[in-house]
Design an enzyme around this catalytic site. Structure first.
Site, PDB file in Angstrom:
ATOM      1  N   LYS A   1      60.236  45.876  21.799  1.00  0.00           N
ATOM      2  CA  LYS A   1      60.365  44.887  22.872  1.00  0.00           C
ATOM      3  C   LYS A   1      59.413  43.741  22.528  1.00  0.00           C
ATOM      4  O   LYS A   1      58.192  43.859  22.660  1.00  0.00           O
ATOM      5  CB  LYS A   1      59.983  45.475  24.239  1.00  0.00           C
ATOM      6  CG  LYS A   1      60.340  44.511  25.373  1.00  0.00           C
ATOM      7  CD  LYS A   1      59.250  44.382  26.416  1.00  0.00           C
ATOM      8  CE  LYS A   1      58.445  43.146  26.419  1.00  0.00           C
ATOM      9  NZ  LYS A   1      59.023  41.834  26.460  1.00  0.00           N
TER      10      LYS A   1
ATOM     11  N   SER B   1      47.322  41.933  25.775  1.00  0.00           N
ATOM     12  CA  SER B   1      46.136  41.848  26.634  1.00  0.00           C
ATOM     13  C   SER B   1      45.541  43.225  26.899  1.00  0.00           C
ATOM     14  O   SER B   1      46.249  44.243  26.867  1.00  0.00           O
ATOM     15  CB  SER B   1      46.511  41.184  27.962  1.00  0.00           C
ATOM     16  OG  SER B   1      47.425  42.010  28.651  1.00  0.00           O
ATOM     17  N   ASN B   2      44.255  43.235  27.225  1.00  0.00           N
ATOM     18  CA  ASN B   2      43.583  44.504  27.539  1.00  0.00           C
ATOM     19  C   ASN B   2      44.176  45.152  28.780  1.00  0.00           C
ATOM     20  O   ASN B   2      44.308  46.373  28.846  1.00  0.00           O
ATOM     21  CB  ASN B   2      42.087  44.273  27.729  1.00  0.00           C
ATOM     22  CG  ASN B   2      41.398  44.111  26.397  1.00  0.00           C
ATOM     23  OD1 ASN B   2      41.799  43.260  25.609  1.00  0.00           O
ATOM     24  ND2 ASN B   2      40.413  44.923  26.112  1.00  0.00           N
TER      25      ASN B   2
ATOM     26  N   GLU C   1      46.123  47.257  20.095  1.00  0.00           N
ATOM     27  CA  GLU C   1      45.298  46.179  19.546  1.00  0.00           C
ATOM     28  C   GLU C   1      45.198  45.115  20.612  1.00  0.00           C
ATOM     29  O   GLU C   1      46.224  44.599  21.071  1.00  0.00           O
ATOM     30  CB  GLU C   1      45.914  45.593  18.264  1.00  0.00           C
ATOM     31  CG  GLU C   1      45.841  46.513  17.065  1.00  0.00           C
ATOM     32  CD  GLU C   1      44.439  46.993  16.726  1.00  0.00           C
ATOM     33  OE1 GLU C   1      43.450  46.308  17.043  1.00  0.00           O
ATOM     34  OE2 GLU C   1      44.335  48.104  16.164  1.00  0.00           O
TER      35      GLU C   1
ATOM     36  N   CYS D   1      43.733  37.061  18.141  1.00  0.00           N
ATOM     37  CA  CYS D   1      42.712  38.001  18.609  1.00  0.00           C
ATOM     38  C   CYS D   1      41.506  37.967  17.695  1.00  0.00           C
ATOM     39  O   CYS D   1      40.421  38.376  18.080  1.00  0.00           O
ATOM     40  CB  CYS D   1      43.279  39.408  18.721  1.00  0.00           C
ATOM     41  SG  CYS D   1      43.975  40.000  17.195  1.00  0.00           S
TER      42      CYS D   1
ATOM     43  N   GLU E   1      37.640  36.618  26.732  1.00  0.00           N
ATOM     44  CA  GLU E   1      38.562  36.047  25.747  1.00  0.00           C
ATOM     45  C   GLU E   1      39.294  34.856  26.378  1.00  0.00           C
ATOM     46  O   GLU E   1      39.920  34.993  27.433  1.00  0.00           O
ATOM     47  CB  GLU E   1      39.578  37.105  25.310  1.00  0.00           C
ATOM     48  CG  GLU E   1      40.511  36.596  24.230  1.00  0.00           C
ATOM     49  CD  GLU E   1      41.434  37.671  23.680  1.00  0.00           C
ATOM     50  OE1 GLU E   1      42.173  38.283  24.473  1.00  0.00           O
ATOM     51  OE2 GLU E   1      41.428  37.882  22.454  1.00  0.00           O
TER      52      GLU E   1
HETATM   53  N1  LIG Z   1      45.454  40.716  20.935  1.00  0.00           N
HETATM   54  C1  LIG Z   1      46.322  39.745  20.843  1.00  0.00           C
HETATM   55  O1  LIG Z   1      46.721  39.415  19.757  1.00  0.00           O
HETATM   56  C2  LIG Z   1      46.848  39.118  22.078  1.00  0.00           C
HETATM   57  C3  LIG Z   1      46.047  38.978  23.188  1.00  0.00           C
HETATM   58  N2  LIG Z   1      46.569  38.371  24.295  1.00  0.00           N
HETATM   59  C4  LIG Z   1      45.652  38.176  25.443  1.00  0.00           C
HETATM   60  O2  LIG Z   1      46.359  38.421  26.634  1.00  0.00           O
HETATM   61  C5  LIG Z   1      46.343  37.267  27.468  1.00  0.00           C
HETATM   62  C6  LIG Z   1      47.644  37.185  28.239  1.00  0.00           C
HETATM   63  O3  LIG Z   1      48.756  37.014  27.355  1.00  0.00           O
HETATM   64  P1  LIG Z   1      50.163  37.694  27.670  1.00  0.00           P
HETATM   65  O4  LIG Z   1      51.196  37.180  26.771  1.00  0.00           O
HETATM   66  O5  LIG Z   1      50.394  37.588  29.123  1.00  0.00           O
HETATM   67  O6  LIG Z   1      49.844  39.222  27.249  1.00  0.00           O
HETATM   68  P2  LIG Z   1      50.593  40.550  27.665  1.00  0.00           P
HETATM   69  O7  LIG Z   1      49.704  41.678  27.341  1.00  0.00           O
HETATM   70  O8  LIG Z   1      51.088  40.417  29.054  1.00  0.00           O
HETATM   71  O9  LIG Z   1      51.886  40.556  26.705  1.00  0.00           O
HETATM   72  C7  LIG Z   1      51.988  41.276  25.500  1.00  0.00           C
HETATM   73  C8  LIG Z   1      53.278  42.074  25.470  1.00  0.00           C
HETATM   74  O10 LIG Z   1      53.263  43.029  26.532  1.00  0.00           O
HETATM   75  C9  LIG Z   1      54.435  42.880  27.353  1.00  0.00           C
HETATM   76  N3  LIG Z   1      54.119  43.247  28.715  1.00  0.00           N
HETATM   77  C10 LIG Z   1      53.743  42.443  29.744  1.00  0.00           C
HETATM   78  N4  LIG Z   1      53.558  43.169  30.868  1.00  0.00           N
HETATM   79  C11 LIG Z   1      53.830  44.452  30.549  1.00  0.00           C
HETATM   80  C12 LIG Z   1      53.826  45.669  31.278  1.00  0.00           C
HETATM   81  N5  LIG Z   1      53.486  45.723  32.561  1.00  0.00           N
HETATM   82  N6  LIG Z   1      54.150  46.811  30.627  1.00  0.00           N
HETATM   83  C13 LIG Z   1      54.455  46.787  29.326  1.00  0.00           C
HETATM   84  N7  LIG Z   1      54.507  45.659  28.591  1.00  0.00           N
HETATM   85  C14 LIG Z   1      54.191  44.504  29.188  1.00  0.00           C
HETATM   86  C15 LIG Z   1      54.801  41.426  27.176  1.00  0.00           C
HETATM   87  O11 LIG Z   1      56.139  41.197  27.569  1.00  0.00           O
HETATM   88  P3  LIG Z   1      56.585  39.779  28.210  1.00  0.00           P
HETATM   89  O12 LIG Z   1      56.333  38.772  27.160  1.00  0.00           O
HETATM   90  O13 LIG Z   1      58.012  39.964  28.513  1.00  0.00           O
HETATM   91  O14 LIG Z   1      55.710  39.581  29.412  1.00  0.00           O
HETATM   92  C16 LIG Z   1      54.537  41.233  25.697  1.00  0.00           C
HETATM   93  O15 LIG Z   1      55.601  41.781  24.951  1.00  0.00           O
HETATM   94  C17 LIG Z   1      46.078  36.108  26.523  1.00  0.00           C
HETATM   95  O16 LIG Z   1      45.493  35.041  27.176  1.00  0.00           O
HETATM   96  C18 LIG Z   1      45.160  36.756  25.526  1.00  0.00           C
HETATM   97  O17 LIG Z   1      43.850  36.761  26.032  1.00  0.00           O
HETATM   98  C19 LIG Z   1      47.857  37.933  24.325  1.00  0.00           C
HETATM   99  C20 LIG Z   1      48.696  38.039  23.252  1.00  0.00           C
HETATM  100  C21 LIG Z   1      48.208  38.620  22.010  1.00  0.00           C
HETATM  101  O1  LIG Z   2      44.017  37.010  12.040  1.00  0.00           O
HETATM  102  C1  LIG Z   2      45.145  37.430  11.784  1.00  0.00           C
HETATM  103  O2  LIG Z   2      45.757  37.107  10.759  1.00  0.00           O
HETATM  104  C2  LIG Z   2      45.824  38.415  12.696  1.00  0.00           C
HETATM  105  C3  LIG Z   2      45.410  38.231  14.105  1.00  0.00           C
HETATM  106  C4  LIG Z   2      46.095  39.152  15.026  1.00  0.00           C
HETATM  107  O3  LIG Z   2      46.487  40.228  14.687  1.00  0.00           O
HETATM  108  C5  LIG Z   2      46.336  38.771  16.412  1.00  0.00           C
HETATM  109  O4  LIG Z   2      45.888  37.695  16.829  1.00  0.00           O
HETATM  110  O5  LIG Z   2      46.992  39.543  17.118  1.00  0.00           O
END
Ligand SMILES: NC(=O)C1=CN([C@@H]2O[C@H](COP(=O)(O)OP(=O)(O)OC[C@H]3O[C@@H](n4cnc5c(N)ncnc54)[C@H](OP(=O)(O)O)[C@@H]3O)[C@@H](O)[C@H]2O)C=CC1
Ligand SMILES: O=C(O)CCC(=O)C(=O)O
Length: 489
Positions: free
Chosen positions: A181, A235-236, A256, A290, A391
């Site tokens: 997904k 997200s966390n 992650e 990240c 973050e």
């Molecule tokens: N570690 C990383 O690389 C990332 C960190 N983030 C952090 O998270 C913050 C918010 O970003 P956001 O895109 O909202 O992150 P999310 O954690 O909401 O999204 C990541 C994935 O999880 C899905 N998702 C959302 N809600 C649920 C749920 N309840 N159950 C299962 N899956 C779910 C999303 O689907 P859908 O898109 O359909 O909502 C997407 O595929 C950012 O500002 C950043 O701080 C975000 C992205 C990557």
């Molecule tokens: O730094 C990278 O190339 C990967 C970063 C990453 O995995 C992320 O932002 O989710």
């Protein structure tokens, strides 16, 4: 194209080897963050029933897929890699249009996707166990690896080609089947990656993609009885929610999540190198990694010089549409992300940090049509400020001044996260203490905090991950279960 253009493509789910529309007959819209009125295309807003079909087809395909030899599985990856390589411009353009990173960055990421497929194609030919001497001299004892079964994969929008591939490729090569997904913002880019696997002839049911709301499909993916493991990046908050359900079901999970990555600039650092890496690590992809640098901890003696050099380079950054030549930094992915970043900038000001550069939406008329923000630099940031702890996921750098390296290291470790960390120094003793004492999964010396290599383990300490590692051969730990085999003639 605009909202009125009827020729826009609607992308379908990929279930059991076929492209199919959701039973809901509803679609979501993917917009270009560089021009919020431009529609990139439509994707399926799927239902739990759609997901059920995908999970069921992944289950039905799993045993047969597992039985194929590693080189046969790997051949599908090699074909898919060549197809993705042929389509690199189209896939990268779609990525830039859906999430905003510049075209050269998107092309680099797509090339990384090709390399990931080729790397894991070879993995099927490498050893996957150890022979262990038995205390019984007449017995043979060894370990082998069994796939987890059907793996659910939930991916974010910031690396829409690399992350799906660095999760799917190891899952598949070790004999699992998958349902992915993707993030809604980048569902179309993911569909184009799946098209490459489909066109490579991967057997039906081995790979399935269901798009739709995270709160619906994301939740199904961890709750569905056919799912044996889940790998998530995002997200966390969402990661931990998924982990709770995974624990209650007794299935494997891998998360992650965030980072608050520091760079330390020591008195003896090559300052030009440190400036380049701080800018690249903190502001490429508009800070939406990240692994992005967000805390810049600089020793007193070089603070002013470093700051001056940094600001000079930051001033030169061109913000604009990632498809336009000459753009260094694209927009943020969405209005939600823009508001988050602008809110943090306000919080920084209210907390008493000094804004040295940026902090606003750019003033040009073009900028009004996209989710743009200026590269932003604060100084006088203290460790307790929210901009030093949380973050932001945007192009915001927080400068923090320290006297000693010991203080720098303590400050770098003063975080709930522990993903990536860098130091710039020319002294071996500084390098050694950083390697030893920095609590981060990625410890980098004279190199930026972002940018991972696909053949090496990737993951964080503390709240940054579920303490597991992705990529390279480390991926085997999550996507397989160890079997200890004892044979007596
Ligand atoms: N570690 C990383 O690389 C990332 C960190 N983030 C952090 O998270 C913050 C918010 O970003 P956001 O895109 O909202 O992150 P999310 O954690 O909401 O999204 C990541 C994935 O999880 C899905 N998702 C959302 N809600 C649920 C749920 N309840 N159950 C299962 N899956 C779910 C999303 O689907 P859908 O898109 O359909 O909502 C997407 O595929 C950012 O500002 C950043 O701080 C975000 C992205 C990557
Ligand atoms: O730094 C990278 O190339 C990967 C970063 C990453 O995995 C992320 O932002 O989710």
């Amino acid at each position: 194209m605009t909202a009125t253009d009827v020729k826009l493509k609607t992308y379908l789910n990929y279930i059991n080897g076929e492209w199919s529309a959701s039973e809901t007959e509803e679609t979501g819209t993917s917009y270009n963050p560089a021009n919020k009125d431009e529609i990139v295309g439509f994707y399926q807003l799927s239902s739990s029933n759609d997901f059920d079909q995908a999970a069921t087809s992944a289950r039905a395909a799993q045993k047969e897929w597992q039985k194929l030899s590693g080189n046969v599985k790997g051949d599908y990856f090699l074909k898919a890699a060549s197809i993705l390589e042929e389509r690199i411009d189209d896939v990268a353009t779609t990525m830039t249009k859906e999430m905003g990173k510049t075209f050269p960055e998107a092309k680099g990421e797509t090339a990384r996707g090709v390399a990931i497929l080729r790397y894991y194609a070879g993995e099927g030919m490498r050893s996957n166990g150890d022979v262990i001497p038995s205390s019984d001299s007449g017995a043979l004892m060894f370990t082998s690896r069994a796939p987890v079964g059907v793996v659910g994969i939930v991916t974010p929008w910031n690396f829409p080609v690399a992350i799906p591939l660095w999760k799917m490729a190891p899952a598949l090569i070790y004999g699992n089947t998958v349902v992915i997904k993707p993030a809604s913002e980048t569902a179309i880019t993911c569909a184009k990656v799946i098209e490459c696997l489909h066109d490579a002839g991967i057997p039906s049911g081995v790979v399935n993609m269901v798009t739709g709301k995270g709160s619906v499909i994301g939740q199904d993916i961890v709750e569905h009885p056919e799912i044996n493991g889940i790998s998530f990046t995002g997200s966390n908050a969402v990661g931990k929610q998924l982990a709770h359900t995974a624990v209650s079901r007794g299935i494997k999970y891998q998360l992650e999540m965030g980072g608050k990555n520091p760079v330390i600039v020591a008195n003896d650092a090559n300052l030009d190198l440190a400036v380049e890496a701080t800018i690249s690590g903190g502001l490429k992809s508009t800070g939406q990694k990240c692994t992005a640098t967000s805390r810049v901890i600089v020793q007193n003696d070089v603070y002013d010089k470093f700051k001056e050099k940094l600001l000079k380079k930051v001033e030169e950054i061109t913000v604009g549409d990632g498809l336009e030549e000459g753009t260094w930094m694209g927009p943020l992915v969405s209005e939600k992300q823009l508001n988050t970043v602008l809110d943090y900038i306000e919080i920084g000001k209210e907390e008493g940090a000094k804004l040295l550069f940026g902090g606003n939406k750019p003033s040009s008329s073009n900028a009004a049509i996209g989710h743009y923000v200026e590269p932003t630099v604060f100084e006088d940031v203290s460790p307790n400020m929210r901009i030093a702890r949380e973050e932001i996921f945007g192009p915001v750098l927080a400068l923090m001044k320290v006297d000693t390296l010991e203080e720098a290291l303590n400050m770098a470790n003063d975080s709930e996260y522990g993903l990536s960390a860098s130091i710039f120094t020319t002294k071996i003793s500084n390098m050694l203490s950083f390697m030893e004492d920095m609590d981060a999964g990625m410890v980098r010396i004279n190199a930026e905090s972002a940018g991972v290599e696909l053949q090496a383990p990737f993951g964080g300490m503390k709240q940054s991950s579920s303490h597991s590692r992705e990529q390279g051969r480390a991926a085997m730990e999550f996507y397989t279960n160890t079997k200890t085999v004892f044979v007596k003639g």
